[in-house]
Every structure is written in structure tokens, then in C-alpha cells.
Design an enzyme around this catalytic site. Structure first.
Site, PDB file in Angstrom:
ATOM      1  N   GLY A 231       0.799  -1.215   0.000  1.00 35.60           N
ATOM      2  CA  GLY A 231       0.000   0.000   0.000  1.00 35.60           C
ATOM      3  C   GLY A 231       0.833   1.267   0.000  1.00 35.60           C
ATOM      4  O   GLY A 231       0.425   2.289  -0.533  1.00 35.60           O
ATOM      5  N   MET A 232       2.016   1.218   0.635  1.00 37.46           N
ATOM      6  CA  MET A 232       2.852   2.415   0.742  1.00 37.46           C
ATOM      7  C   MET A 232       3.873   2.544  -0.376  1.00 37.46           C
ATOM      8  O   MET A 232       4.437   3.597  -0.589  1.00 37.46           O
ATOM      9  CB  MET A 232       3.584   2.411   2.085  1.00 37.46           C
ATOM     10  N   GLY A 233       4.146   1.482  -1.106  1.00 38.86           N
ATOM     11  CA  GLY A 233       5.141   1.592  -2.157  1.00 38.86           C
ATOM     12  C   GLY A 233       5.629   0.241  -2.634  1.00 38.86           C
ATOM     13  O   GLY A 233       4.885  -0.744  -2.618  1.00 38.86           O
ATOM     14  N   VAL A 235       9.190  -2.591  -3.091  1.00 42.09           N
ATOM     15  CA  VAL A 235      10.500  -3.015  -2.612  1.00 42.09           C
ATOM     16  C   VAL A 235      11.232  -3.662  -3.783  1.00 42.09           C
ATOM     17  O   VAL A 235      10.688  -4.546  -4.453  1.00 42.09           O
ATOM     18  CB  VAL A 235      10.386  -4.013  -1.445  1.00 42.09           C
ATOM     19  N   ASP A 351       3.278  -1.070  13.388  1.00 42.67           N
ATOM     20  CA  ASP A 351       2.731  -1.992  12.396  1.00 42.67           C
ATOM     21  C   ASP A 351       3.383  -3.370  12.525  1.00 42.67           C
ATOM     22  O   ASP A 351       3.791  -3.968  11.532  1.00 42.67           O
ATOM     23  CB  ASP A 351       2.922  -1.443  10.983  1.00 42.67           C
TER      24      ASP A 351
END
Length: 535
Positions: A231-233, A235, A351
Site C-alpha cells: 500500500g505504501m510503495g 520493494v 505496524d
């Protein structure tokens, strides 16, 4: 007064301007180019079969077969070339670059076959141009679908286009009449245009590919493989330009950040910079190591981290459903060591979940835990204005593992991570989430209102361990273990029948990797001999 440091900007490493090979294109483009050569060969095979059938139909106006005066043998030759190219393009023994080389040769040979078939029918004085040459279509389609360097495309397209006049010359040499002079321009002018289009198209793809390669270079690192997307980016696996050390790079896109204006976005990025600096100072061996960080030209924030060999706990639990008591305690102790170090540095993870607990190989030791994603944690020493920015937008965290105070948007400390770790431990031991069978909103509401099912009723966990996990899940932070260090001490004091050892871990991973068909199993000590059926 400490001087504020500006986040480092992304420096793009320019490739050598003398580079003219496929290496100047993104690495994965060669594989795609090879696959497309196979696709074109497959299409050509189908077209050849259809053309072979249609060639024997009688023409209504003259009552003869269309192939009556053509070398019909060229049709099966073209089909044979296409089938051979299709087989070679699908062969796992050939490198992608070699498949592309064969594809370029295949284009020239197919243009030779098509040209001779086209011009073998003699031209009459009243003849007209027989439609667009298949050579032109083949050249343009190949240039669009198969990316190669402009120089190679120019050479290949020119050779393919010359097959047309050469085939016509061969038919004239063998006794066929020469076409009227006014047809020559109309016959071969399109070939010149198709070569030009092929070169322009190849050049555009080449420039686009080099820009992608440049965009994939992060500072001293070059992105090589996408490892995951969340969701955030994203890897990525990355390589350093001068060091042999591999790394993982996490990209956080600006559109995913909880910022409502450019000013708040700048504040969020400033907070990330401070957190990255703090994370880099964490000394626990069970916290993922941060090498570098920065802001890309497109506004993406990136972290350069150590590259780990192993699987996250989510993968392990999906495979095993639940873990033994001794293995659960071993993994939890390592997570506690990481959290203890972070909490003492004023960082709350926020988290903790199985996907952020990586069970990896460190040297010769397996089941070595690395806690991930400290780069987006909350630092308790933030300025008040920065703290307000973190509360804009949606709730941060994963519903199945969120503490009640985090759900309510209250100030959190290390005990929120202890609650999340309790949820992880509950799943490790029971094989289910604390509040199962609910959607995200239902889970959040349950964490706020409901007591979790007693762990000892779901599994044969020892009473002391079950009690410890249930205390981690208390609604009130004050009723939980006071710190990660205190939780670690209680875990270490548990009287277990046996402890999880390096030998146990190596045996489990050996059997698991062999079952998965992965070659890493061969280097594991204590790996059992397991026969794996290969397809």
C-alpha cells in the site's frame, strides 16, 4: 543547536554514451523481446498455413489457381522456419539475447521467402502494383514489438527490405520479364519508408528504455528486480555501483503519504528523514539494517536496506498454520530484542504483524528474526506540528494487529507494539487471528469492544505462556507487560520442555526448501534427504 540536513536528492547515474548494445535497454526488455519473437513466429505459422490453403483456390476471373505459376514449395519452407523459430524462442537453454539475434535473422529469411513468392508471378505490361509488400509489414511490426538498438534495427531492416528487389532481380535473371519501368518506383518506395519507420521506432524505444534504466538508478544503487508491492510503495532488489554488497530499496510514493498540501507533504518527508536517521542508529541485530535514504526527483522517499535471505512470518504461517510452542517463543524473543532497542530510542513501530517479521538466514543460522519497516514508524520526540500531520487521513496500521489506543487515534507508546505482538503470538500458537471472520471495520470494532477467545481453549499451550499472551492483549495499556524488555524477560523465564535450536531450524528449512524445489537447501546443514519429483 543542531543543523538541519536537507534530505539527499536522487542522483541518476548516466550510462556510458558509447553504449550501443542491448545492455543499454532495461534488463527485462530482452526477455520480453525474446518472447515476442516467439509470438510473431507463432502468428506467422498460422498465417502460412492459411496462405497455403488459399493459394490453391481457383480465381473467378481467370479460372486458375493463384499458386499455379508460383513456387508453392516456399510456403512449407516459411512454415518450417516459423515453427523452428517458435521452438527456439521457447527453449530454456538459449539466452534471451541469443533468441533476439536469431529473431533478427529469422526476419530477414522470412522476408526473402515472401519476396520471392510475391515476385515469382511474372508481371505483364498492363500489370498494377499487387498491394503492399509483406516485407514492409514484417519490418514495421517487428520494429514495434521487438526492441533492439537503432543500429541493429537499421542493419536488419535494410537487409530485409533489400530482399524485395533481390528477389525480383532473381526472377528476371531466371527468364521472367522485367516489370514496366513505371512500376519500379511504386514497388520499392514503400520499402525505403518502412526502413525509416523501423529506425525511428527503434530509436524511440531505445531512448525510452535508457530513461527507464536511468530512473532505476537510485543514488549509487541500480534497481534490478521488483520484490514486492504494498500500500505504501514498492520493494526492489538493488546492486551498488562499486560494492559487491546487494541491497533492498523501498520506495514510498508521494501520493500514498497522508498529506493534504505541499507544506504538509514537506513536513511528512522531514519526519521520515528524522525517523530514518533514528532507525539507522538502532543497534539491535534483529532490526533490519538501514544503509541510506533519500528523496527521488519524483518525490518518492526511499530507504536502502540490507537484503535478506528467507521468508516473512506470514509465508511461514500460511504454510504451517500454527507453530510449536518452542519455536514461537524463540521467534518472539528475537522480536522483543528489536522492539526493546527501538522503544529505548523513542521509536514505536506501529505496524507489527507477520508480514513485517522476517525469518531469515544470517550466516549459518536459520530462524534469525529481522523486524522490518521501522522506516515508517512513529518517533515520540516529534514536534507538535509534525505529530498533527501523522494523524491526517486514514488510520495507520493493520486492523488485525492494532491496539485499541491506536485505533482511537490516541497517543501510543511501546505498549501498542506489545499488543500487536500479542496478536502475532496468538496467531502463531492457535493458527487464527484474535478476531477471525470479520472485515477490517469489524476487526477494529472487536479490538475496541470484545475480549479475545481464551488461548488455552484453542490450543494446548502451557498455562503460563497462554496467560502471558492474553495479558499482551489487554485493552488498557497499563495491564499489559510494561515494556518489550519485560516481555522478553517473561518469555525467557518460561519453563519449556525443550528450546528451539539451530539444528531444529536448519532441519525445518531444509525440508521446506527441498519441498519448494529451491536450491538453497543443498547448502543447509542437517537438511534431510528428500526426493523431489520434478515435472
Amino acid at each position: 543547536m543542531r543543523e538541519e540536513r536537507t534530505p539527499p536528492r536522487l542522483l541518476l547515474q548516466q550510462p556510458d554514451s558509447a553504449e550501443t548494445t542491448e545492455g543499454s535497454l532495461p534488463a527485462n526488455w530482452q526477455g520480453q523481446a525474446a518472447a515476442r519473437v516467439g509470438y510473431l513466429a507463432g502468428v506467422a505459422t498460422v498465417v502460412g498455413v492459411i496462405a497455403g490453403v488459399l493459394a490453391f483456390f481457383r480465381q473467378a476471373n481467370v479460372g486458375v489457381r493463384a499458386a499455379a505459376e508460383r513456387p508453392v514449395v516456399l510456403i512449407p519452407i516459411g512454415i518450417a522456419l516459423s515453427v523452428a523459430m517458435l521452438v527456439l524462442a521457447r527453449s530454456p537453454k538459449l539466452a534471451a539475447a541469443r533468441k533476439v539475434d536469431l529473431g533478427l535473422l529469422y526476419l530477414v529469411l522470412m522476408c526473402a521467402v515472401g519476396s520471392y513468392f510475391r515476385h515469382a508471378l511474372p508481371y505483364s505490361a498492363a500489370d498494377v502494383v499487387r498491394g503492399v509488400s509483406p516485407v514492409n509489414l514484417a519490418i514495421v511490426i517487428f520494429a514495434v514489438l521487438v526492441p533492439v538498438t537503432p543500429a541493429r534495427m537499421a542493419l536488419t531492416a535494410t537487409a530485409a527490405a533489400l530482399m524485395d528487389p533481390m528477389a525480383l532481380g532473381l526472377t528476371i535473371f531466371r527468364g521472367a520479364p522485367s516489370p514496366p519501368w513505371n512500376l519500379w518506383l511504386w514497388l520499392f518506395a514503400p520499402n525505403v519508408i518502412s526502413v525509416g519507420l523501423a529506425i525511428v521506432t527503434s530509436r524511440m524505444l531505445f531512448v525510452f528504455g535508457r530513461r527507464i534504466r536511468q530512473a532505476e538508478r537510485m543514488g549509487s544503487y541500480r534497481l534490478t528486480e521488483l520484490l514486492g508491492r504494498g500500500g505504501m510503495g514498492e520493494v526492489w532488489r538493488a546492486e551498488h555501483s562499486t560494492l559487491a554488497r546487494p541491497a533492498a530499496i523501498k520506495l514510498i510514493r508521494p501520493e500514498t503519504l497522508t498529506a493534504s498540501s505541499e507544506e504538509s507533504l514537506a513536513m511528512v518527508l522531514k519526519r521520515f528523514e528524522r525517523e530514518a536517521q533514528a532507525t539507522a542508529q538502532l543497534s539491535s541485530p534483529h532490526t533490519i539494517e538501514l544503509y541510506d535514504y533519500g528523496v527521488a526527483d519524483d518525490g518518492s522517499f526511499y530507504f536502502v536496506m540490507e537484503l535478506l535471505e528467507g521468508k516473512d512470518l506470514e509465508w511461514v504461517l500460511e504454510r504451517e498454520k500454527s507453530l510449536s510452542v518452542e519455536r514461537t517463543v524463540c521467534l518472539l524473543e528475537q522480536v522483543c530484542e528489536s522492539l526493546s532497542d527501538a522503544h529505548q530510542s523513542g521509536i514505536v513501530h506501529r505496524d507489527i504483524k507477520p508480514a513485517n517479521i522476517f525469518v531469515c538466514r544470517k550466516g549459518g543460522q536459520w530462524d534469525y528474526v529481522k523486524v522490518l519497516d521501522f522506516g515508517i514508524a512513529k518517533q515520540r520526540t516529534l514536534d507538535a506540528a509534525e505529530t498533527r500531520v501523522t494523524k491526517v487521513g486514514s488510520i495507520l496500521g493493520t486492523p488485525a494487529y492494532m491496539a485499541p489506543e491506536a485505533i482511537l487515534g490516541q497517543e501510543v507508546d511501546g505498549r501498542a507494539d506489545i499488543y500487536a505482538l500479542g496478536c502475532v503470538a496468538y496467531r502463531m500458537l492457535s493458527g487464527r487471528d484474535v478476531f477471525e471472520g470479520k472485515d477490517s471495520m469489524g476487526q477494529l470494532a472487536s479490538h475496541l469492544q470484545l475480549e479475545p477467545p481464551a488461548l488455552h481453549e484453542l490450543t494446548n499451550v502451557t498455562p503460563k505462556l497462554a496467560d502471558l499472551v492474553m495479558r499482551c492483549l489487554k485493552k488498557a495499556p497499563a495491564e499489559r507487560p510494561s515494556s518489550a524488555e519485560a516481555l522478553l524477560a517473561e518469555l525467557q523465564s518460561l519453563e519449556l520442555e525443550r528450546r528451539w535450536t539451530h539444528t531444529d531450524a536448519a532441519r525445518w528449512w531444509g525440508a521446506t526448501l527441498v519441498a519448494e524445489g529451491q536450491s538453497e537447501a543443498a547448502s543447509l546443514p542437517f537438511a534431510p534427504t528428500v526426493a523431489v519429483e520434478r515435472s
